[in-house]
Design an enzyme around this catalytic site. Structure first.
Site, PDB file in Angstrom:
ATOM      1  N   ASP A  20     -34.976 -26.005 -27.845  1.00 53.93           N
ATOM      2  CA  ASP A  20     -34.956 -27.470 -27.836  1.00 53.93           C
ATOM      3  C   ASP A  20     -36.109 -28.093 -28.605  1.00 53.93           C
ATOM      4  OD1 ASP A  20     -32.708 -27.272 -26.213  1.00 53.93           O
ATOM      5  OD2 ASP A  20     -33.920 -27.234 -24.390  1.00 53.93           O
ATOM      6  N   LYS A  49     -34.396 -28.294 -33.596  1.00 54.43           N
ATOM      7  CA  LYS A  49     -33.846 -27.530 -34.737  1.00 54.43           C
ATOM      8  C   LYS A  49     -32.669 -28.267 -35.384  1.00 54.43           C
ATOM      9  CE  LYS A  49     -33.084 -24.191 -31.808  1.00 54.43           C
ATOM     10  NZ  LYS A  49     -33.834 -24.668 -30.628  1.00 54.43           N
ATOM     11  N   GLY A  52     -27.731 -26.369 -27.575  1.00 56.82           N
ATOM     12  CA  GLY A  52     -27.361 -27.780 -27.604  1.00 56.82           C
ATOM     13  C   GLY A  52     -28.253 -28.423 -28.649  1.00 56.82           C
ATOM     14  N   HIS A  53     -27.689 -28.725 -29.805  1.00 60.05           N
ATOM     15  CA  HIS A  53     -28.479 -29.247 -30.916  1.00 60.05           C
ATOM     16  C   HIS A  53     -28.074 -30.703 -31.158  1.00 60.05           C
ATOM     17  CE1 HIS A  53     -29.156 -24.890 -32.555  1.00 60.05           C
ATOM     18  NE2 HIS A  53     -29.617 -25.075 -31.343  1.00 60.05           N
ATOM     19  N   GLN A  82     -31.799 -21.331 -29.565  1.00 58.97           N
ATOM     20  CA  GLN A  82     -32.848 -20.979 -28.598  1.00 58.97           C
ATOM     21  C   GLN A  82     -34.209 -20.964 -29.307  1.00 58.97           C
ATOM     22  OE1 GLN A  82     -29.747 -18.695 -28.417  1.00 58.97           O
ATOM     23  NE2 GLN A  82     -29.154 -20.553 -27.387  1.00 58.97           N
TER      24      GLN A  82
HETATM   25  P1  GDP Z   1     -32.605 -28.188 -30.521  1.00 55.96           P
HETATM   26  O1  GDP Z   1     -31.862 -27.446 -29.466  1.00 55.96           O
HETATM   27  O2  GDP Z   1     -33.796 -27.442 -31.022  1.00 55.96           O
HETATM   28  O3  GDP Z   1     -31.736 -28.686 -31.645  1.00 55.96           O
HETATM   29  O4  GDP Z   1     -33.186 -29.495 -29.794  1.00 55.96           O
HETATM   30  P2  GDP Z   1     -32.397 -30.437 -28.754  1.00 55.96           P
HETATM   31  O5  GDP Z   1     -31.459 -31.299 -29.515  1.00 55.96           O
HETATM   32  O6  GDP Z   1     -31.862 -29.664 -27.611  1.00 55.96           O
HETATM   33  O7  GDP Z   1     -33.595 -31.263 -28.140  1.00 55.96           O
HETATM   34  C1  GDP Z   1     -34.403 -32.072 -28.924  1.00 55.96           C
HETATM   35  C2  GDP Z   1     -34.311 -33.524 -28.391  1.00 55.96           C
HETATM   36  O8  GDP Z   1     -35.345 -34.308 -28.940  1.00 55.96           O
HETATM   37  C3  GDP Z   1     -33.021 -34.210 -28.812  1.00 55.96           C
HETATM   38  O9  GDP Z   1     -32.674 -35.152 -27.841  1.00 55.96           O
HETATM   39  C4  GDP Z   1     -33.411 -34.895 -30.120  1.00 55.96           C
HETATM   40  O10 GDP Z   1     -32.605 -36.038 -30.393  1.00 55.96           O
HETATM   41  C5  GDP Z   1     -34.820 -35.309 -29.807  1.00 55.96           C
HETATM   42  N1  GDP Z   1     -35.745 -35.310 -30.956  1.00 55.96           N
HETATM   43  C6  GDP Z   1     -35.793 -34.481 -32.025  1.00 55.96           C
HETATM   44  N2  GDP Z   1     -36.873 -34.765 -32.777  1.00 55.96           N
HETATM   45  C7  GDP Z   1     -37.510 -35.788 -32.174  1.00 55.96           C
HETATM   46  C8  GDP Z   1     -38.716 -36.507 -32.450  1.00 55.96           C
HETATM   47  O11 GDP Z   1     -39.432 -36.250 -33.407  1.00 55.96           O
HETATM   48  N3  GDP Z   1     -39.068 -37.484 -31.563  1.00 55.96           N
HETATM   49  C9  GDP Z   1     -38.312 -37.778 -30.467  1.00 55.96           C
HETATM   50  N4  GDP Z   1     -38.738 -38.739 -29.656  1.00 55.96           N
HETATM   51  N5  GDP Z   1     -37.182 -37.134 -30.187  1.00 55.96           N
HETATM   52  C10 GDP Z   1     -36.785 -36.142 -31.014  1.00 55.96           C
HETATM   53  P1  IMO Z   2     -31.193 -24.461 -27.993  1.00 62.71           P
HETATM   54  O1  IMO Z   2     -30.516 -23.771 -29.163  1.00 62.71           O
HETATM   55  C1  IMO Z   2     -33.426 -24.049 -24.284  1.00 62.71           C
HETATM   56  C2  IMO Z   2     -32.378 -20.640 -21.728  1.00 62.71           C
HETATM   57  C3  IMO Z   2     -31.716 -20.935 -20.395  1.00 62.71           C
HETATM   58  C4  IMO Z   2     -32.260 -19.773 -19.578  1.00 62.71           C
HETATM   59  C5  IMO Z   2     -32.266 -18.638 -20.583  1.00 62.71           C
HETATM   60  C6  IMO Z   2     -31.053 -17.723 -20.500  1.00 62.71           C
HETATM   61  O2  IMO Z   2     -30.596 -25.773 -27.662  1.00 62.71           O
HETATM   62  O3  IMO Z   2     -32.667 -24.510 -28.229  1.00 62.71           O
HETATM   63  P2  IMO Z   2     -28.539 -17.978 -21.282  1.00 62.71           P
HETATM   64  O4  IMO Z   2     -27.474 -18.945 -20.869  1.00 62.71           O
HETATM   65  O5  IMO Z   2     -28.835 -18.001 -22.745  1.00 62.71           O
HETATM   66  O6  IMO Z   2     -28.285 -16.595 -20.788  1.00 62.71           O
HETATM   67  O7  IMO Z   2     -29.854 -18.478 -20.517  1.00 62.71           O
HETATM   68  O8  IMO Z   2     -32.319 -19.243 -21.855  1.00 62.71           O
HETATM   69  N1  IMO Z   2     -31.688 -21.228 -22.895  1.00 62.71           N
HETATM   70  C7  IMO Z   2     -32.150 -22.275 -23.583  1.00 62.71           C
HETATM   71  N2  IMO Z   2     -33.216 -23.064 -23.375  1.00 62.71           N
HETATM   72  N3  IMO Z   2     -32.649 -24.234 -25.364  1.00 62.71           N
HETATM   73  C8  IMO Z   2     -31.581 -23.444 -25.610  1.00 62.71           C
HETATM   74  O9  IMO Z   2     -30.865 -23.510 -26.744  1.00 62.71           O
HETATM   75  C9  IMO Z   2     -31.265 -22.429 -24.679  1.00 62.71           C
HETATM   76  N4  IMO Z   2     -30.295 -21.495 -24.594  1.00 62.71           N
HETATM   77  C10 IMO Z   2     -30.578 -20.761 -23.502  1.00 62.71           C
HETATM   78  O10 IMO Z   2     -32.135 -22.175 -19.885  1.00 62.71           O
HETATM   79  O11 IMO Z   2     -33.593 -20.025 -19.213  1.00 62.71           O
HETATM   80 MG    MG Z   3     -31.209 -27.680 -27.477  1.00 66.30          MG
END
Ligand code: GDP
Ligand code: IMO
Ligand code: MG
Length: 431
Positions: free
Chosen positions: A14, A17, A41-42, A225
């Site tokens: 998270d 990416k 979840g991107h 991840q």
């Molecule tokens: P990923 O899994 O690495 O793609 O990241 P996620 O989408 O799960 O989580 C990142 C969260 O932070 C999302 O809700 C994005 O919309 C938000 N986000 C990404 N970059 C920034 C930033 O620079 N500032 C803020 N405030 N939010 C951001």
């Molecule tokens: P993105 O791509 C954050 C974590 C789960 C748990 C562990 C194992 O959005 O960054 P799993 O279901 O993969 O067997 O769970 O990994 N986990 C993540 N945490 N971002 C993710 O993906 C994750 N995908 C799995 O919360 O701790």
């Molecule tokens: Mg994510």
């Protein structure tokens, strides 16, 4: 020459990416996912409109981008079709743009049942998985009993394999976990009914990548991840079931590692983690609350609150080493806006001794005392700043200090969730 750049998480996932892949995508012809599944979840935000992608690469909102799903991904056919349906409802065409390797191993309903049954049985010791069947699906792959995407298209093979595999897993589900078995016929019927939708997406992803390479196209490898969730190098056993580190970009797509040009490590300006496991710089206090609230730190897949803490340079340096990260992208800098002071962890103290690297055995992590350096915060906002010079002086100093401690350049900065709230200091395609 075309450039092949890997964009991956340097922390516990998270990191942002998806946002960065989407932001850079106008420069590339294709994007490929190489590991993980719909546990990812991107989040992409374009003109205020939010799109959350789980399996589909984060280039899909660019109409000319080709989106590839490599062999290293575990693919739930139903989750894929749900995601496609949502995109279509929102006017996004995936026609002729999504290409799935025949070698992807499938996630099927018994994997989900097993994942959930195991977590329930573990009680307090649960991993906190996303409950998507990821672990059991990778186990089947390594055990050489998985069904691969390319095997969906021969009804006879599919029926035989499903019969064998259900015989095995239903024994465990019913006898060990006391759960309901998964019935063959409805499962087979469901798969056969969706095959016409899946068939046009069959591809030899390794061959496509080779073609992009020979024709000098730019390609992005999108990690899921993060480094600390890597099955080998992460905080085992509180990890996911795939290799999330840079080497997986090659293995999980069928592309030779010699041709990868840039490894961009994405890290938040602080740290979060969702699920169980050690987290030395976690802040269960008003600082943690500030980060959680200002960063809206709730999981994009499960909605669970993410644990929050300070940036951990011991772990970031480890991630840089494990991935051969060539440059960092620091995201969510704006979330630190308004804090009086900000700490960064530079070393660990463990049993009276100081360490620059984390212990391999995760059991030892509960005794770690982080050693912090305290930096000045800033009161003027960094949110939505689109150049380094616009940033308040203290924010610039924070980044420069992080860069010095990390030992690799900061290539990019993100100051908001919007696509364009991004600053490029060093072009990742020029690496
Ligand atoms: P990923 O899994 O690495 O793609 O990241 P996620 O989408 O799960 O989580 C990142 C969260 O932070 C999302 O809700 C994005 O919309 C938000 N986000 C990404 N970059 C920034 C930033 O620079 N500032 C803020 N405030 N939010 C951001
Ligand atoms: P993105 O791509 C954050 C974590 C789960 C748990 C562990 C194992 O959005 O960054 P799993 O279901 O993969 O067997 O769970 O990994 N986990 C993540 N945490 N971002 C993710 O993906 C994750 N995908 C799995 O919360 O701790
Ligand atoms: Mg994510």
């Amino acid at each position: 020459m075309g450039k092949f750049i890997v964009i991956l998480g340097a922390q516990w996932g998270d990191e942002g990416k998806g946002k960065i892949v989407d932001f850079l995508m106008h420069r590339a012809s294709a994007v490929v996912r190489f590991q993980g599944g719909h546990n990812a979840g991107h989040t992409l935000v374009i003109n205020g409109k939010k799109t959350i992608l789980k399996l589909i690469p984060s280039g899909i909102l660019h109409p000319n981008a080709q989106c590839l799903i490599g062999n290293g991904v575990v693919l739930s056919p139903n989750a894929l079709l749900e995601e496609i349906a949502i995109l279509k409802q929102n006017g996004v065409s995936i026609e002729n743009r999504l290409h799935i390797s025949d070698a992807c191993t499938l996630i099927l309903p018994y994997h989900v049942s097993l994942d959930r049954a195991r977590e329930a049985a573990k009680g307090d010791k649960k991993i906190g998985t996303t409950g998507r069947g990821i672990g059991p699906a990778y186990e089947d792959k390594v055990a050489r009993r998985a069904i691969r995407f390319g095997e969906l298209f021969d009804e006879k093979i599919l029926r035989n394999k499903l019969e064998d595999i259900l015989h095995y897993h239903n024994f465990i589900l019913t006898q060990y976990h006391h759960e309901e078995p998964i019935a063959l016929e409805p499962l087979l019927e469901n798969l056969l009914s969706i095959i016409p939708q899946l068939k046009p997406m069959r591809a030899d992803v390794a061959l496509l990548l080779d073609e992009y390479h020979r024709t000098n196209k730019n390609v992005i490898f999108e990690g899921a991840q993060g480094t600390l969730l890597d099955i080998d190098h992460g905080t085992y056993p509180y990890v996911t079931s795939s290799n999330t580190t840079a080497g997986a970009a090659a293995v999980g797509s069928g592309f030779g590692p010699r041709y990868l040009n840039t490894i961009l490590g994405i890290a938040k300006a602080y740290t979060t983690r969702v699920g169980s496991g050690p987290f030395p710089t976690e802040q269960n206090n008003e600082v943690g609350q500030h980060l959680s609230k200002q960063g809206n730190e709730f999981g994009s897949v499960t909605g669970r609150p993410r644990r929050c803490g300070y940036l951990d340079l011991v772990l970031l340096k480890r991630a840089i080493q494990l991935n051969s990260i060539s440059g960092l992208c620091i995201t969510k800098l704006d979330v630190l806006d308004g804090l009086k002071t900000i700490k960064v962890c530079t070393n660990y103290r463990l049993h009276g001794k100081e360490y620059q690297a984390p212990p391999i055995n995760t059991e030892e992590w509960s005794d770690i005392e982080p050693i912090y350096e305290e930096l000045e915060g800033w009161q003027a906002p960094t949110a939505h700043c689109r150049s380094f010079n616009e940033l308040p002086l203290q924010a610039q100093q924070y980044l420069l200090r992080v860069e010095a401690l990390a030992g690799v350049p900061i290539d990019m900065i993100s100051t908001g969730s919007e696509r364009e709230d991004s600053i490029i200091l060093r072009d990742p395609f020029e690496g």
